[in-house]
Design a protein around this motif. Structure first.
Motif, short mmCIF file in Angstrom:
data_model
loop_
_atom_site.label_atom_id
_atom_site.label_comp_id
_atom_site.label_asym_id
_atom_site.label_seq_id
_atom_site.Cartn_x
_atom_site.Cartn_y
_atom_site.Cartn_z
N ASP A 72 15.93 -34.04 -5.58
CA ASP A 72 16.32 -35.15 -4.71
C ASP A 72 17.35 -34.69 -3.67
O ASP A 72 17.23 -35.01 -2.49
CB ASP A 72 16.90 -36.28 -5.56
CG ASP A 72 17.05 -37.59 -4.78
OD1 ASP A 72 16.14 -37.94 -4.02
OD2 ASP A 72 18.09 -38.24 -4.93
N ARG A 126 15.73 -32.50 -0.96
CA ARG A 126 14.98 -33.27 0.02
C ARG A 126 15.92 -33.92 1.04
O ARG A 126 15.63 -33.97 2.24
CB ARG A 126 14.15 -34.36 -0.68
CG ARG A 126 13.01 -33.82 -1.53
CD ARG A 126 11.87 -33.27 -0.67
NE ARG A 126 11.17 -34.31 0.05
CZ ARG A 126 10.11 -34.96 -0.41
NH1 ARG A 126 9.66 -34.70 -1.63
NH2 ARG A 126 9.51 -35.87 0.32
N LYS A 127 17.06 -34.41 0.57
CA LYS A 127 18.03 -35.04 1.47
C LYS A 127 18.57 -34.03 2.48
O LYS A 127 18.67 -34.30 3.67
CB LYS A 127 19.19 -35.63 0.66
CG LYS A 127 18.82 -36.84 -0.17
CD LYS A 127 20.02 -37.30 -1.01
CE LYS A 127 19.65 -38.48 -1.90
NZ LYS A 127 20.78 -38.87 -2.77
N GLY A 159 16.11 -39.31 -0.44
CA GLY A 159 15.50 -38.14 -1.07
C GLY A 159 14.08 -38.43 -1.48
O GLY A 159 13.28 -38.96 -0.72
N ILE A 160 13.75 -38.10 -2.74
CA ILE A 160 12.42 -38.41 -3.24
C ILE A 160 12.30 -39.92 -3.44
O ILE A 160 13.31 -40.62 -3.54
CB ILE A 160 12.13 -37.66 -4.56
CG1 ILE A 160 13.15 -38.04 -5.65
CG2 ILE A 160 12.14 -36.17 -4.34
CD1 ILE A 160 12.87 -37.40 -6.99
N LYS A 200 11.21 -40.75 -8.76
CA LYS A 200 12.42 -40.44 -9.52
C LYS A 200 12.44 -41.19 -10.85
O LYS A 200 12.74 -40.62 -11.89
CB LYS A 200 13.65 -40.81 -8.69
CG LYS A 200 14.97 -40.40 -9.33
CD LYS A 200 16.17 -40.96 -8.59
CE LYS A 200 16.30 -40.37 -7.21
NZ LYS A 200 17.54 -40.83 -6.53
N ASP A 222 23.25 -35.72 -6.71
CA ASP A 222 22.39 -36.27 -7.76
C ASP A 222 22.14 -35.24 -8.86
O ASP A 222 21.87 -35.60 -10.00
CB ASP A 222 21.05 -36.72 -7.17
CG ASP A 222 21.17 -38.00 -6.35
OD1 ASP A 222 22.31 -38.47 -6.17
OD2 ASP A 222 20.14 -38.51 -5.89
#
Length: 359
Positions: A115, A118-119, A127-128, A133, A265
């Motif tokens: 996550d 991705r951010k 993110g995802i 998630k 995260d």
């Protein structure tokens, strides 16, 4: 590892007998995790800066948070390394509960790392997807519930603080209950991780409390005396709790205001998942609502805000959710919010320990 290597030598030198004691090994795990964070923290921060892995700040948050843009994130990777290394060093590795806890913690850390990646790669606070998630979190939590119910001596009974004679048996529905507790705990810690040191502080307190309860739950005489569920082998989880305590305490060295690094995260999902899993394993699930009251409050503030917003066509209960942002909007400085939340967390931790005699 040290137990298996050095304890057998106690017949040659009596000093090695100390590795038999869980209290000694718990302290050793805490100190080791703390030192790992302290020694490798600066190097990790420099490496993250070189790779330009920085925090992406949401544009609808408090204006004071805009200065956090670009601060190194994914510090949870170092927390997980310190916890894993110290646990493997000090715990008995023939205990399946230790491996179960390591698995779910690292699995949730993997979800968080993906996550965070991705951010950063998209330079976006999204993110995802929430569904992906949640699905992964449910999968990890379900594996814990299924493992425990298939583990010899385990059942679906619940333990309620204050009520020693009320122990409802959920049977296989205990798996669903485990999913709710672990996933809920993971997301609650994740929501709390919004200010410098805010998530790490209450996690230190929660780990300390569950260290005590893990030790007691695995001691047949003390568990019977205190009338809490006896869980064979759970005393070894005290070492894991000690590692969380030391790792998060070391992380606070760099995460205290103004933060040099954020856990992301990667850390918050993993730590929340670990606390929820410990609560499930030692059958002190409802205690988590007390000792983790800060996390519960933060999660409830979001649920209440969203629900009320939808029901009233745009009206709000709080100035902003999660709850810590409400106080920022009221003019409290970030360090004041954090320290006061820590104080509340310590009081809740003491109250949780007091439940041992309030039964």
């Amino acid at each position: 590892m040290l137990y298996h290597l050095l304890y057998p030598l106690h017949t040659t030198f009596i000093g090695f007998n100390v590795f038999r004691y869980i209290t000694v090994r718990s302290i050793g795990a805490a100190v080791t995790a703390f030192l790992v964070m302290l020694i490798f923290g600066p190097m990790f921060i420099r490496a993250i800066k070189r790779r330009q892995i920085g925090q992406v700040v949401r544009d609808d948050g408090p204006e004071t948070h805009l200065k956090k843009q670009g601060v190194p994130t994914m510090g949870g990777l170092l927390i997980l390394c310190s916890i894993s290394a110290s646990t493997l060093l000090w715990a008995r590795l023939d205990n399946p509960l230790v491996w179960l806890l390591l698995f779910v913690t690292l699995f949730y850390g993997m979800i968080g790392a993906f996550d965070d990646y991705r951010k950063v790669s998209r330079n976006s606070s999204a993110g995802i997807s929430a569904r992906a998630k949640l699905a992964l979190q449910v999968l990890g939590a379900m594996s814990v519930g299924l493992f425990l119910l298939s583990h010899p001596g385990y059942d679906g009974q619940l333990s309620l603080p204050f009520f020693k004679n009320i122990q409802p048996d959920l049977g296989w529905f205990y798996v669903i209950f485990a999913i709710i507790v672990i996933v809920g705990s993971s997301n609650a810690v994740n929501l709390t991780d919004g200010l410098d040191g805010l998530a790490a502080g209450p996690t230190v307190v929660s780990a300390a409390v569950y260290l005590v309860f893990s030790y007691l739950a695995g001691h047949v005489v003390l568990a019977d005396y205190l009338q809490i569920p006896y869980v064979k082998g759970s005393s070894e989880l005290a070492i894991f709790c000690g590692a969380i305590f030391g790792g998060c305490l070391g992380f606070l060295w760099f995460n205290a205001y103004p933060a040099q690094i954020f856990m992301g995260d990667t850390g918050s999902l993993a730590l929340g998942g670990a606390l929820g899993s410990i609560a499930i394993i030692i059958k002190q699930e409802f205690l988590l609502a007390i000792v983790g009251g800060i996390f519960v409050m933060e999660a409830l503030s979001v649920i209440m805000q969203v629900g009320y917003f939808k029901m009233t066509n745009g009206k709000r209960i709080f100035l902003m959710a999660p709850f810590h942002h409400h106080f920022e909007k009221k003019g409290w400085h970030e360090p004041k919010v954090v320290v006061r939340f820590w104080i509340v967390s310590i009081i809740l931790g003491l109250f949780a320990i007091a439940t041992l005699k309030l039964r």
